[in-house]
Enzyme design. Sequence first.
Site: not given
Ligand code: M6R
Length: 608
Positions: A2, A27, A74, A100-101, A481, A485, A488, A504, A603
């Site tokens: 949020c 975000r 959100w 937010n929370g 990673e 990428k 997501e 395995h 985000k």
């Molecule tokens: O702000 P942060 O680095 O703590 O966030 C951690 C993850 O939420 C963040 O890296 C997420 O996996 C990204 N969307 C990856 O691209």
Amino acid sequence: MCGIVAYIGEREACPIVLEGIKRLDYRGYDSAGIAVVRDGRLVIRRSVGRISALEEKLDHELEGATLGMAHTRWATHGGVTEPNAHPHTDRSGKLAIVHNGIIENYRALKAFLAQAGLTFESQTDTEILAKLIGYFYEGKLEDAVRKALREVRGTFGIAALHADEPGTIVAARRGSPLIVGIGDGEYVVASDAAAIVQHTSQVIYLSDNEVAIVTRDGFRTTTLDAAPVSKDIEEVEYTLRQLELGGHQHFMAKEIFEQPESLRNCMRGRLDLEAGRVVLGGLTSVSRELIKTKRIILTACGTAWHAGLVGEYLIEQLARVPCETEYASEFRYRNPIIEDGTTVLAISQSGETIDTLAALREGRERGALALGIVNSVGSTIARETDAGVYLHVGPEIGVASTKAFTGQLTVLAMIAAFLGRRRHLSHEECFQYLSGLAAIPDAVEKALQLDSATRQIAAEFVDANNWLYLGRGLQYPVALEGALKLKEISYIHAEGLPAAEMKHGPIALISEDMPVVVLAPRDHWYEKVLGNINEVRSRGGRVIAIASEGDHEIADLAEHVLYVPDVTELLQPLVTVIPLQMLAYHAAVLRGCDVDKPRNLAKAVTVE
Ligand code: M6R
């Protein structure tokens, strides 16, 4: 998560708070709303979907108001519907809040309010809080907010308005960030500095359980028990220009291409090649304790956790300190054993990820030295650590983390050298390693020339719905990673694996329909990785290899080879990840996905 923006001053509030929530839309959100106080009346509009849908609902009733707030939601409690969108009001319809929370005890509070005869229009926990504040209201909003929040379990960043108090915003936080921007006769309260920087660079950061009472003439801060708290005014580090696309189609592309520069900024003033040492000002106050540490626990989520896996490797190799990387969400709940001399190091781009914050607190409460590697200056994790190192890579807007990842790797590489040099690395060893680090931005620049080659490969495999990423040693976290990428932002299923694990089980998946990306730079796992490539090829798999420049042998084995510059072995993840970022980006664009705002993602994940 949020987004919150509230304004009080002499200017028209509506365009300011709307512009503010647009700055926060990176975000992630699913509905939006606005409230203003005009002529002693609260005017509220809400809508599902994009902010543009909310804009279509705005009319002359909001015009002329100089006090207002807006919110992007959100969803956590209750579906994505207009009644669930914020702001929420009390029974009188004169008081509104944005939040937010998560209010964890909202069921108990709801039962209490229901007994008092109140009814509810939404399924949200926020409405319960609004009604509770209204229940306690006796003519002074700040008192009612404090009283209600003392009853709340959970997390909140809130802003509240009351039609009978047209000169006041009351804001409060616990767990969810909240900042007050201080302008000239005007104030902007927001959950993220991005909504403030176009108005002012002077801010105060609220701490947990603090309340700000903001009027046109100034602000005060108190505890939830009304004890005054004095706050330092701080300067926001970044500028409006950094929040703009600057000619790129997406923030993710901008941030990928910024990496040579962001890495130079990250290392600036920190490498002393001549002395063969690293200077990390943020760790000075704890350096004695840190040098003697017996064990380091790196804790993080998502991409930052992948950076931790590389960091673990570097710290163990260079400093010979036992090091492990833990998912923050697991670590916080597993009653961890923290012995004397343990350091817990939280890694977070946003500095607001709730699980990472909780893991840090858990470690600290059990006696660990609590350190952070954070990008967002002044964020909660940065403020709660004993000491830490900022990335200095500039704000990251794209939901898919790119330049923060390479920044995290760079800071971890520097911390490993910092510890290594003080424990046993010679001047010459450290000099060699730091020279290698200093050369990374140029190597990344070169790797970025793979842009069109990665676009072609993404186009060739655009219809593949399953991808595998393989790596060994330092390249295993890079494989994870790369897979993250891709999934997501393009919604393609992808899995990252240590290459040897393929035999395995996952090898059963290999077919010509599944592209297999293999990280195969020249390192001491290289021969083994060639073996893994052969295993894939002999089962009809199609291999895209990431290899070191000049490696012609691999061209006979892989269908496609993306060559990256040869760099110091321990630092190779910094260059091998670049083509993977570009591959994911192009796949998402070719599939017509919303690259910077992928579905369901936020985000900064400020709820559990
Ligand atoms: O702000 P942060 O680095 O703590 O966030 C951690 C993850 O939420 C963040 O890296 C997420 O996996 C990204 N969307 C990856 O691209």
